[in-house]
Scaffold this motif. Sequence first.
Motif, PDB file in Angstrom:
ATOM      1  N   ILE A  26      46.013  49.244  34.218  1.00 21.06           N
ATOM      2  CA  ILE A  26      44.694  49.019  34.656  1.00 21.06           C
ATOM      3  C   ILE A  26      43.976  50.188  35.165  1.00 21.06           C
ATOM      4  CG2 ILE A  26      43.025  47.800  36.342  1.00 21.06           C
ATOM      5  CD1 ILE A  26      44.967  45.425  36.303  1.00 21.06           C
ATOM      6  N   TYR A  27      42.765  50.557  34.978  1.00 22.08           N
ATOM      7  CA  TYR A  27      42.165  51.718  35.042  1.00 22.08           C
ATOM      8  C   TYR A  27      40.815  51.247  35.975  1.00 22.08           C
ATOM      9  CZ  TYR A  27      45.225  54.669  32.514  1.00 22.08           C
ATOM     10  OH  TYR A  27      46.451  55.263  32.016  1.00 22.08           O
ATOM     11  N   LEU A  28      40.681  51.542  37.048  1.00 22.78           N
ATOM     12  CA  LEU A  28      39.634  51.077  38.086  1.00 22.78           C
ATOM     13  C   LEU A  28      39.037  52.236  38.403  1.00 22.78           C
ATOM     14  CD1 LEU A  28      38.507  48.859  40.066  1.00 22.78           C
ATOM     15  CD2 LEU A  28      40.209  49.618  41.771  1.00 22.78           C
ATOM     16  N   TYR A  29      37.500  52.048  38.204  1.00 18.08           N
ATOM     17  CA  TYR A  29      36.502  53.096  38.500  1.00 18.08           C
ATOM     18  C   TYR A  29      35.626  52.724  39.510  1.00 18.08           C
ATOM     19  CZ  TYR A  29      38.459  54.642  34.066  1.00 18.08           C
ATOM     20  OH  TYR A  29      39.228  55.054  32.976  1.00 18.08           O
ATOM     21  N   THR A  30      35.126  53.349  40.482  1.00 17.72           N
ATOM     22  CA  THR A  30      34.384  52.997  41.587  1.00 17.72           C
ATOM     23  C   THR A  30      33.474  53.833  42.117  1.00 17.72           C
ATOM     24  OG1 THR A  30      35.758  53.625  43.661  1.00 17.72           O
ATOM     25  CG2 THR A  30      36.505  51.533  42.583  1.00 17.72           C
ATOM     26  N   GLY A  31      32.451  53.431  42.945  1.00 19.15           N
ATOM     27  CA  GLY A  31      31.418  54.180  43.505  1.00 19.15           C
ATOM     28  C   GLY A  31      32.674  54.842  44.835  1.00 19.15           C
ATOM     29  N   CYS A  48      35.132  57.635  41.777  1.00 18.29           N
ATOM     30  CA  CYS A  48      36.562  57.554  41.872  1.00 18.29           C
ATOM     31  C   CYS A  48      37.329  56.771  40.961  1.00 18.29           C
ATOM     32  CB  CYS A  48      36.945  56.954  43.378  1.00 18.29           C
ATOM     33  SG  CYS A  48      36.423  57.676  44.809  1.00 18.29           S
ATOM     34  N   CYS A  49      38.660  57.104  40.573  1.00 20.84           N
ATOM     35  CA  CYS A  49      39.189  56.678  39.386  1.00 20.84           C
ATOM     36  C   CYS A  49      40.796  56.316  40.167  1.00 20.84           C
ATOM     37  CB  CYS A  49      39.543  57.295  38.313  1.00 20.84           C
ATOM     38  SG  CYS A  49      40.399  56.869  36.759  1.00 20.84           S
ATOM     39  N   PHE A  50      41.105  54.940  39.879  1.00 21.96           N
ATOM     40  CA  PHE A  50      42.648  54.736  40.203  1.00 21.96           C
ATOM     41  C   PHE A  50      43.258  53.843  39.082  1.00 21.96           C
ATOM     42  CE2 PHE A  50      39.629  54.548  43.693  1.00 21.96           C
ATOM     43  CZ  PHE A  50      40.141  55.376  44.902  1.00 21.96           C
ATOM     44  N   SER A  51      44.672  53.799  38.966  1.00 17.31           N
ATOM     45  CA  SER A  51      45.223  53.291  37.863  1.00 17.31           C
ATOM     46  C   SER A  51      46.624  52.364  38.754  1.00 17.31           C
ATOM     47  CB  SER A  51      45.632  53.967  36.792  1.00 17.31           C
ATOM     48  OG  SER A  51      46.475  55.010  37.041  1.00 17.31           O
ATOM     49  N   SER A  52      46.788  51.442  37.933  1.00 14.82           N
ATOM     50  CA  SER A  52      48.110  50.503  38.219  1.00 14.82           C
ATOM     51  C   SER A  52      48.637  49.788  37.203  1.00 14.82           C
ATOM     52  CB  SER A  52      47.712  49.736  39.499  1.00 14.82           C
ATOM     53  OG  SER A  52      48.579  48.898  39.873  1.00 14.82           O
ATOM     54  N   ASP A  53      49.733  49.711  37.203  1.00 12.93           N
ATOM     55  CA  ASP A  53      50.502  48.715  36.313  1.00 12.93           C
ATOM     56  C   ASP A  53      50.982  47.583  36.957  1.00 12.93           C
ATOM     57  OD1 ASP A  53      52.800  49.699  37.660  1.00 12.93           O
ATOM     58  OD2 ASP A  53      53.690  50.590  35.959  1.00 12.93           O
ATOM     59  N   ARG A 247      47.657  40.738  31.391  1.00 12.72           N
ATOM     60  CA  ARG A 247      49.021  40.336  31.290  1.00 12.72           C
ATOM     61  C   ARG A 247      48.847  38.594  31.501  1.00 12.72           C
ATOM     62  NH1 ARG A 247      52.738  44.515  34.687  1.00 12.72           N
ATOM     63  NH2 ARG A 247      52.374  46.360  33.490  1.00 12.72           N
ATOM     64  N   GLU A 248      47.944  38.282  30.530  1.00 15.12           N
ATOM     65  CA  GLU A 248      47.597  36.856  30.751  1.00 15.12           C
ATOM     66  C   GLU A 248      47.081  35.989  31.794  1.00 15.12           C
ATOM     67  OE1 GLU A 248      51.108  34.968  29.344  1.00 15.12           O
ATOM     68  OE2 GLU A 248      51.120  35.909  27.281  1.00 15.12           O
ATOM     69  N   MET A 287      37.925  34.291  47.898  1.00  9.54           N
ATOM     70  CA  MET A 287      38.224  35.724  48.473  1.00  9.54           C
ATOM     71  C   MET A 287      39.089  35.486  49.488  1.00  9.54           C
ATOM     72  SD  MET A 287      34.315  37.240  48.481  1.00  9.54           S
ATOM     73  CE  MET A 287      33.436  35.771  49.544  1.00  9.54           C
ATOM     74  N   THR A 288      40.256  36.242  49.356  1.00  8.65           N
ATOM     75  CA  THR A 288      41.346  36.221  50.494  1.00  8.65           C
ATOM     76  C   THR A 288      41.778  37.570  51.058  1.00  8.65           C
ATOM     77  OG1 THR A 288      42.912  36.431  48.963  1.00  8.65           O
ATOM     78  CG2 THR A 288      42.329  34.257  49.188  1.00  8.65           C
ATOM     79  N   SER A 289      42.134  37.666  52.100  1.00  7.28           N
ATOM     80  CA  SER A 289      42.795  38.996  52.532  1.00  7.28           C
ATOM     81  C   SER A 289      43.916  39.373  51.988  1.00  7.28           C
ATOM     82  CB  SER A 289      42.745  39.070  54.196  1.00  7.28           C
ATOM     83  OG  SER A 289      43.574  37.935  54.752  1.00  7.28           O
ATOM     84  N   GLU A 290      44.640  38.211  51.296  1.00  8.04           N
ATOM     85  CA  GLU A 290      45.977  38.613  50.887  1.00  8.04           C
ATOM     86  C   GLU A 290      45.780  39.106  49.552  1.00  8.04           C
ATOM     87  OE1 GLU A 290      46.507  34.931  53.661  1.00  8.04           O
ATOM     88  OE2 GLU A 290      45.000  35.783  52.012  1.00  8.04           O
ATOM     89  N   GLY A 291      44.725  38.944  48.816  1.00  4.38           N
ATOM     90  CA  GLY A 291      44.501  39.519  47.428  1.00  4.38           C
ATOM     91  C   GLY A 291      45.387  38.460  46.511  1.00  4.38           C
ATOM     92  N   VAL A 292      45.769  39.492  45.545  1.00  7.75           N
ATOM     93  CA  VAL A 292      46.512  38.645  44.272  1.00  7.75           C
ATOM     94  C   VAL A 292      47.945  38.723  44.553  1.00  7.75           C
ATOM     95  CG1 VAL A 292      44.638  38.958  42.807  1.00  7.75           C
ATOM     96  CG2 VAL A 292      46.421  40.685  42.996  1.00  7.75           C
ATOM     97  N   MET A 293      48.834  37.584  44.259  1.00 11.02           N
ATOM     98  CA  MET A 293      50.396  37.678  44.283  1.00 11.02           C
ATOM     99  C   MET A 293      50.802  38.049  42.824  1.00 11.02           C
ATOM    100  SD  MET A 293      52.877  34.602  45.560  1.00 11.02           S
ATOM    101  CE  MET A 293      52.598  34.644  47.191  1.00 11.02           C
ATOM    102  N   VAL A 294      51.570  38.936  42.749  1.00 12.43           N
ATOM    103  CA  VAL A 294      52.234  39.546  41.500  1.00 12.43           C
ATOM    104  C   VAL A 294      53.558  39.701  41.727  1.00 12.43           C
ATOM    105  CG1 VAL A 294      50.117  40.471  40.467  1.00 12.43           C
ATOM    106  CG2 VAL A 294      51.561  41.750  42.134  1.00 12.43           C
TER     107      VAL A 294
END
Length: 294
Positions: A26-31, A48-53, A247-248, A287-294
Amino acid sequence: MQHSGNPIIRHKFTADPTALVFNDRIYLYTGHDEAPPGTEAYVMHDWCCFSSDDLLHWEEHTDVLKATDFSWASGGAYATSIIQRNGRFYWYAAVNHKTISGSAIGVAVSSTPTGKFEDPLQAALITRDMLPPTDNEKINLDPSVIVDDDGMAYIFWGNKTCHYAALQDNLLGIAGTIKTLPLPGFEEGAHIHKRNGWYYLSYGYGMPEKVAYAMSRSIHGPWDFKGILNELAGNCATNRPCIIDFRECSYFFYHNGGLKDGGSHRRSVCVNELFYNENGTMQRVIMTSEGVMV
């Protein structure tokens, strides 16, 4: 299993997310909000640009694009949209025009998702004088671009009024007529995506902004308003959605004022999972403060 936590970027203020998946990453682009605490104004010079797998660990890629990399722009690094086609990455950005009154949209291009991005047109793609007369100097905000299954590309954008148009094959010009979409409560922050034959147009709804959405079987409408997708994001008056599949799973990126000293002008990008119903409608995002679980 781990939670990503929200906001997902914590060492600086980020806003207006756009993202793409490329080579299973994932490539994430932000203000980039830089207003000092106590200053209630948009101070935004670059993106800004960030990336993550894995949605847990984000690598920052620096010096990718700033507003004045568009030689015709005076500043104002507002919301953006990025797509990939034929090995090149096209990044559409809203900025302030230097000589034509109001906001404008430009496009920067790179052969890699992390840039550096450059302006091939040396001119704006969309300016206020291309639209029907309006006193709204912010009319050209928040572009969102989609390449359809037939290879045609379209751009959606606007403030108070939503516009859309086809793009030329080279993605560097408007093809045909700029059209207006009547969407209930449209404020700004358009995001277009497609899934299983349905087009989804999500956007900032009202002020302060919730996120609402409409659906259509055609990119040209008619659009069926489906209601609220995301509630008010805490102490932040704006919102800008971005929806991707990775990833589905489906993910909903947005921003809030969740960091220390955060607020409407010091925002932070967050992510939660997005779920669809059997009829194709989207469930309201939790919306959660925990975010997503992976």
